[in-house]
Design a protein around this motif. Structure first.
Motif, PDB file in Angstrom:
ATOM      1  N   LEU A  34      61.984 -51.716 -72.105  1.00 56.17           N
ATOM      2  CA  LEU A  34      61.568 -50.744 -71.104  1.00 56.17           C
ATOM      3  C   LEU A  34      61.794 -51.326 -69.713  1.00 56.17           C
ATOM      4  O   LEU A  34      61.231 -52.366 -69.374  1.00 56.17           O
ATOM      5  CB  LEU A  34      60.091 -50.380 -71.310  1.00 56.17           C
ATOM      6  N   ASP A  41      63.161 -43.833 -78.915  1.00 58.17           N
ATOM      7  CA  ASP A  41      62.257 -42.898 -78.245  1.00 58.17           C
ATOM      8  C   ASP A  41      62.998 -41.613 -77.898  1.00 58.17           C
ATOM      9  O   ASP A  41      64.226 -41.554 -77.934  1.00 58.17           O
ATOM     10  CB  ASP A  41      61.709 -43.563 -76.966  1.00 58.17           C
ATOM     11  N   TYR A  97      55.862 -45.529 -72.218  1.00 60.90           N
ATOM     12  CA  TYR A  97      56.539 -44.631 -71.272  1.00 60.90           C
ATOM     13  C   TYR A  97      55.548 -43.975 -70.308  1.00 60.90           C
ATOM     14  O   TYR A  97      55.926 -43.437 -69.278  1.00 60.90           O
ATOM     15  CB  TYR A  97      57.321 -43.558 -72.056  1.00 60.90           C
ATOM     16  N   LYS A 122      66.472 -43.285 -70.109  1.00 62.73           N
ATOM     17  CA  LYS A 122      66.143 -44.564 -69.470  1.00 62.73           C
ATOM     18  C   LYS A 122      66.154 -44.368 -67.961  1.00 62.73           C
ATOM     19  O   LYS A 122      67.142 -43.861 -67.409  1.00 62.73           O
ATOM     20  CB  LYS A 122      67.189 -45.618 -69.838  1.00 62.73           C
ATOM     21  N   TYR A 162      69.755 -42.619 -73.305  1.00 70.06           N
ATOM     22  CA  TYR A 162      68.459 -42.419 -73.974  1.00 70.06           C
ATOM     23  C   TYR A 162      68.054 -43.702 -74.702  1.00 70.06           C
ATOM     24  O   TYR A 162      68.913 -44.468 -75.134  1.00 70.06           O
ATOM     25  CB  TYR A 162      68.554 -41.284 -74.996  1.00 70.06           C
ATOM     26  N   TYR A 163      66.747 -43.869 -74.873  1.00 67.30           N
ATOM     27  CA  TYR A 163      66.268 -45.005 -75.656  1.00 67.30           C
ATOM     28  C   TYR A 163      66.622 -44.809 -77.132  1.00 67.30           C
ATOM     29  O   TYR A 163      66.639 -43.684 -77.637  1.00 67.30           O
ATOM     30  CB  TYR A 163      64.754 -45.172 -75.502  1.00 67.30           C
ATOM     31  N   ASP A 211      64.258 -51.720 -78.209  1.00 68.42           N
ATOM     32  CA  ASP A 211      64.516 -51.240 -76.854  1.00 68.42           C
ATOM     33  C   ASP A 211      63.803 -52.160 -75.870  1.00 68.42           C
ATOM     34  O   ASP A 211      62.872 -52.885 -76.245  1.00 68.42           O
ATOM     35  CB  ASP A 211      63.965 -49.818 -76.688  1.00 68.42           C
ATOM     36  N   GLY A 252      59.575 -47.038 -79.216  1.00 74.90           N
ATOM     37  CA  GLY A 252      59.233 -45.657 -78.887  1.00 74.90           C
ATOM     38  C   GLY A 252      58.661 -44.901 -80.067  1.00 74.90           C
ATOM     39  O   GLY A 252      58.545 -45.430 -81.179  1.00 74.90           O
TER      40      GLY A 252
END
Lengths: 468, 376
Positions: free
Chosen positions: B244, B191, B282, B195, B187-188, B242, B229
């Motif tokens: 993306l 956020d 996202y 991922k 997971y981020y 993070d 996020g």
């Protein structure tokens, strides 16, 4: 407008302080009256008219009462009766009409529609102030105020308008005409105001949040009910005493000395002591204007019981127009009678257990006070003592005890005179006094910044969709 | 410092702070929009006799004063720091930071919400899917609390209860468990979402259960900018970063992707890079929550099977992987779909369940707050 709001702190207060402190002395009461009416009308401007009517009625009644003082008993009483009727009439209409209609409907089976009127803020406080003023003039405890602006400033004075303390006119009559503003008074007032604001925002609001969490929880347990009751008592205490501190503090900045309203009630060893320390201005008001006129305690036992029930029933009813408030008041009457006739002498022999006795009574009392209705209050109290299908402990109880534990500890310590006593003791030492004098502005500044941060964060309102 | 000097200092300091903040608040230019809250900020309200008499000016002014207060984010950070580090609170506005990850407290399983969602999905099944689809599958994506809550003493959804409810009430579909195949690093940090680069294994696992093998080679592509996020904005003490990343493969060059946000098909790229520049990057995956219906066609798919996915935003980053094995992947987001529009798409054949595999894939967060589900 609430003291604990950004609008009050950074928009209303600076302008008001400039007006009320910088204008020539002869204009300052006018400035207080004007800014207080803005403060009052901020939430519901239409209700200013009822306040103005109350002021005019109180002011004219005071003048007539004084004029007719020597013209016979009934003529002197007439303005007092008129003002009492008008002021209590308005209070009754706005605050109690629906209560009486609702109960009348229940008894008779009728369906008279409720009025559903919004309650004008502070009406319970300013009504009592006007009543006490007229009665004091009648009793010749104070001369009538000739100046309508000064009288209006007394009634509307924004620091104590919405949550007290209930300031008697005779206590500030001299200050209305001639008050001094000094750095010493201002510093004392600022300290009191910021401490009150911190009590409200950093403790009362958070404990109120915990009470709301409890009510919404589907994971209640016996210990969670007790945590709720403790949080509730401390929430109400810090909320109410915080407001009183802010009122007294702003009063000090403006050059007034308002009466104290709380004196660390949690250290009480009996219910009667609690009420000598809790909402003192209301207690003394009922003592002077209801209890003593009824005969006080210089009467037969039966009559004293009657007087006590009347005063405490009214005290409860003053707090709100519902049965749980009346029961709440009478609940105290019962304990006051028990202490007077039976258990008072034994209480002194049980040492520290006296605090436990008071604590349990108060925890239960505020569950009654805060109930949506008596049914909820009874079910909550039952659950506290194991009557209910609740487990002893729940996961949410543990989590919220951990999350609010330190705040509860701060609150419990802050509700006692420990810190105040320690600071006063330290001040006796010259070196420590200097240290405290250096620390005080720093601590007050930090508190103001943190309080502002909590208020600003209250506006954070993310669009929920983005959780997913 | 003598008491007399202290009194002067306290008075002057208080006056100075009040004056400075007041002037700042009065004269600071108003901000239009809060990215952190994804909402427009209140502006100075209309001042007139009417708005004063009915108190709307005053009420609006209170909101304006809070929304436009100077250094709002800095004050929010002070609040968060105080609450967490001095007052010992476990969370700030329900958010907490553990194991280098920000997560949001969900205190309980909201049974009524889960049943509301499954009820709506049952209606969809009975009305449109029954007797048409090849086979129906269901799966649930855990939120971050699944990995953190027990470890750090936070309350959470009762996942066993929720999955039990899901299985019991979605019995028309075969449940595919993915809980055991995930961990918190999937997971981020800032956020809610997982991922894309970490979940090809999840796609393979689900596809295998549906009888399709996925084996393409993917390349990681970075947007070359920091991804912050939704929790990153909401948790004011977040200093984590993070990145993306989206996954591409050679077969994707031949994909045709159609968006149906207006009722007619519009061809869009598989990854809408311009969405990555917005408030919610996202949304670059199949246009994220902005589009109710996306169809991916792959003329070179390893099978001629078709797949219809009902999904939330977790599904938007997972769905592209299925295009390798399915000739047509229809991605339906029931959060933004009105019942009448959905029926229209079914009636005109845009959404076709005939012989298709159907997958219901939703996160525990959505199931616990299923008011978001619009259809029916």
């Amino acid at each position: 407008m609430l003291f604990s709001s950004i609008t009050f702190l950074y928009f209303f207060l600076p302008i008001t302080l400039i007006l009320c402190l910088a204008l020539p002395k002869r204009l300052r009461n006018g400035a207080i009256l004007l800014t207080s009416l803005i403060f009052y009308g901020w939430g519901e401007p239409r209700y200013i008219i009822f306040m103005v009517i109350s002021i005019l009625v109180g002011w004219i009644s005071g003048l007539l009462t004084e004029r007719f003082a020597d013209k016979g008993k009934w003529l002197a009483r007439l303005p007092m009766i008129v003002s009492t009727t008008v002021c209590l009439g308005m209070l009754g209409y706005f605050k109690y009409a629906d209560f009486f209609i609702d109960n009348f409907n229940k008894v008779t089976g009728l369906s008279i529609p409720l009025l559903r009127i919004a309650l004008p803020i502070g009406i319970s406080f300013y009504t009592f102030q006007i009543l006490s003023y007229v009665v004091d003039v009648y009793r010749k405890d104070t001369p009538a105020q000739k100046n309508i602006v000064s009288f209006g400033a007394y009634v509307t004075m924004f620091p104590q308008l919405i949550a007290g303390p209930i300031v008697r006119y005779k206590d500030i009559a001299i200050q209305l005409e001639n008050r001094k503003t000094t750095f010493e008074g201002a510093a004392l007032g600022i300290r009191r105001f910021i401490i009150g604001l911190s009590k409200k925002v950093l403790i009362a609001n958070l404990l109120g949040e915990l009470c709301d969490i409890f009510k919404a929880s589907n994971d209640k347990s016996v210990l969670f009910f007790w945590l709720y009751a403790l949080s509730l008592v401390l929430h109400i205490y810090f909320d109410f005493s915080g407001y009183s501190d802010m009122a007294i503090g702003i009063g000090k900045i403006l050059g007034f000395s308002f009466c104290e309203n709380f004196n660390y009630p949690v250290i009480s060893k009996s219910v009667s002591e609690w009420w000598r320390r809790w909402h003192m201005s209301l207690g003394s008001w009922f003592r002077d204007y209801v209890y003593i006129p009824l005969g006080g305690n210089r009467v037969s036992t039966g009559r004293w019981i009657f007087n006590t029930l009347v005063v405490w029933g009214l005290t409860g009813f003053w707090h709100g127009a519902d049965w749980n408030f009346i029961v709440w008041g009478l609940y105290f009457a019962v304990f006051l009678m028990l202490e007077k006739f039976f258990i008072g002498k034994y209480l002194k022999k049980i040492g520290a257990l006296q605090h436990l006795y008071v604590a349990i009574i108060m925890l239960v009392s505020f569950v009654i006070f805060n109930g949506v209705d008596m049914k909820e209050s009874i079910s909550y109290i039952g659950a506290m003592f194991g009557a209910g299908d609740y487990k002893l402990i729940s996961a949410e109880f543990i989590y919220y005890l951990r999350s609010y534990g330190i705040i509860l500890i701060f609150a419990l310590i802050g509700a006692t005179p420990v810190v105040k006593g320690a600071v006063e003791k330290a001040r006796n030492n010259k070196y420590m006094e200097k240290v405290i004098n250096i620390l005080e502005p720093v601590v007050l500044l930090v508190l103001l910044v943190v309080v502002t941060a909590f208020l600003v964060d209250g506006s954070f309102n993310p669009f929920l969709y983005f959780r997913f | 410092m003598t008491t007399k000097v202290k009194n002067i200092v306290v008075s002057v300091l208080f006056a100075a702070v009040l004056a400075a903040m007041s002037l700042f608040a009065w004269f600071k230019p108003a901000d239009e929009y809060s990215v952190a809250e994804r909402r427009p900020l209140d502006q100075f309200p209309k001042l007139s006799a009417d708005t004063i008499l009915d108190a709307t000016f005053m009420n609006s002014f209170e909101d304006y004063a809070l929304d436009q207060f100077p250094m709002r984010d800095a004050f929010r950070a002070i609040k968060a720091f105080t609450a967490l580090n001095i007052m010992g609170q476990m969370d700030v506005n329900d958010l907490y930071y553990k194991d280098g990850v920000i997560s949001k407290v969900e205190t309980e399983t909201k049974k009524d919400q889960v049943l509301s969602a499954t009820g709506k999905f049952n209606t969809i099944y009975d009305k449109y899917i029954k007797d048409k689809a090849n086979k129906v599958y269901t799966s649930v994506v855990p939120d971050k609390n699944y990995f953190l809550a027990d470890k750090y003493g936070y309350p959470s959804i009762d996942y066993n209860e929720m999955i039990g409810l899901w299985k019991e009430n979605m019995s028309f579909g075969e449940y595919i468990d993915i809980f055991s195949k995930l961990d918190i690093s999937d997971y981020y940090i800032t956020d809610t979402h997982w991922k894309q680069q970490n979940i090809f294994g999840i796609a393979q696992h689900i596809a295998q259960k549906m009888g399709v093998e996925l084996s393409a080679k993917y390349t990681e592509n970075s947007l070359g900018k920091i991804f912050k996020g939704v929790y990153g904005y909401q948790f004011p003490l977040s200093f984590e970063k993070d990145e993306l990343i989206y996954m591409t493969s050679d077969y994707q060059k031949d994909l045709k992707v159609y968006s149906y946000s207006t009722g007619t098909a519009v061809e869009i790229p598989l990854y809408v890079l311009e969405n990555a520049q917005g408030d919610d990057p996202y949304n670059m995956f199949l246009s994220g929550a902005k589009v109710p219906l996306v169809i991916i066609e792959n003329p070179n798919a390893t099978t001629d099977k078709e797949l219809v996915i009902f999904r939330d935003s977790f599904g938007s980053s997972l769905s592209p992987y299925f295009a390798e094995g399915y000739s047509k992947v229809t991605v339906v987001d029931p959060r933004t779909f009105g019942g009448a529009v959905f029926k229209m798409f079914v009636d005109n054949g845009t959404i076709n369940f005939e012989g298709a595999d159907v997958l219901f894939l939703f996160s525990t967060t959505l199931l616990n707050n299923s008011f978001e589900v619009q259809i029916f």
